[in-house]
Design a protein around this motif. Structure first.
Motif, PDB file in Angstrom:
ATOM      1  N   MET A 197       0.874  -1.124   0.112  1.00 36.74           N
ATOM      2  CA  MET A 197       0.119   0.178   0.100  1.00 36.74           C
ATOM      3  C   MET A 197       0.821   1.122  -0.080  1.00 36.74           C
ATOM      4  N   ASP A 207      -0.342   3.188  -2.801  1.00 40.19           N
ATOM      5  CA  ASP A 207      -1.520   2.124  -3.474  1.00 40.19           C
ATOM      6  C   ASP A 207      -1.217   2.107  -4.924  1.00 40.19           C
ATOM      7  N   ARG A 209      -5.231   8.760  -2.768  1.00 43.88           N
ATOM      8  CA  ARG A 209      -5.348   7.676  -1.960  1.00 43.88           C
ATOM      9  C   ARG A 209      -4.531   7.809  -0.546  1.00 43.88           C
ATOM     10  N   ALA A 231      -6.036   4.720   1.370  1.00 43.82           N
ATOM     11  CA  ALA A 231      -5.290   3.498   1.730  1.00 43.82           C
ATOM     12  C   ALA A 231      -4.254   4.004   2.721  1.00 43.82           C
ATOM     13  N   ARG A 263      -5.333  -0.428   6.350  1.00 43.99           N
ATOM     14  CA  ARG A 263      -4.733   0.288   5.645  1.00 43.99           C
ATOM     15  C   ARG A 263      -3.295   0.818   6.264  1.00 43.99           C
TER      16      ARG A 263
END
Length: 205
Positions: A1, A60, A74, A148, A178
């Motif tokens: 991520m 992300d 994100r 994210a 996350r």
């Protein structure tokens, strides 16, 4: 991520860090070293608020250097200084972020605001708010758009006990799926949200 790739930053003759490379999986990570170790610079670079001298940040799957709009969409960022827009109201900032992220200012977001104790302050201008209240607005804004990655510099600074407990619980919820990366000297917050403590100098893998 979240992946940082060979990040380097220098201010004049002072090298802050060099070659930082690390992949962050979902979870809570706290940078808790003493001052002057580059925590705020690193968080600012990840958020796109500070330009690195070398390297890139991937959020992300989006490169911050090549596709900054997609990458920033994100990510949520709570800066150390929450007085960037002194004449704006708290509600105005939330509406602006919601518009930027094409996200609804829905009941879930407003519920976080109310749990943080923001309800009586949302229509005040930032210049009329206390430091803690300003930070609560930015923490609420972090819930917009399902980011994210959440990056926060001193997230509990100026918060009352109730808001700190809400923040710790919210970090635990977010960190389930996350990346929550924050810098803080608040050992109680680190313990309460179950964060992994990682020095900046160890971000090399």
């Amino acid at each position: 991520m979240l992946h940082i790739d060979r990040l380097s930053k220098r201010y004049g003759d002072r090298l802050v860090f060099q070659g930082l490379t690390h992949t962050f999986s979902p979870g809570c990570v706290a940078l808790c070293e003493e001052d002057s170790t580059g925590k705020s610079s690193l968080l600012g670079i990840i958020a796109g608020a500070i330009a690195p001298d070398a390297g890139d940040v991937w959020i992300d799957g989006h490169s911050l250097a090549r596709t900054p709009r997609q990458a920033k969409a994100r990510l949520a960022y709570v800066p150390d200084d929450c007085l960037a827009f002194p004449s704006q109201t708290g509600r105005g900032l939330l509406e602006h972020v919601a518009l930027e992220k094409n996200a609804p200012l829905n009941d879930a977001v407003l519920d976080l605001a109310y749990r943080l104790g923001l309800e009586p302050h949302l229509d005040k201008r930032f210049e009329q708010m206390s430091t803690g209240t300003r930070r609560k607005v930015f923490l609420t804004a972090a819930a917009l758009g399902d980011p994210a990655v959440i990056v926060a510099d001193g997230p509990s600074n100026g918060l009352d006990a109730q808001a700190r407990a809400v923040l710790a619980d919210q970090f635990k919820v977010w960190s389930q799926d996350r990346v929550v990366l924050f810098a803080s000297h608040d050992a109680e917050l680190v313990r309460a949200c179950g964060a992994t403590v990682t020095p900046v100098t160890e971000l090399r893998q």
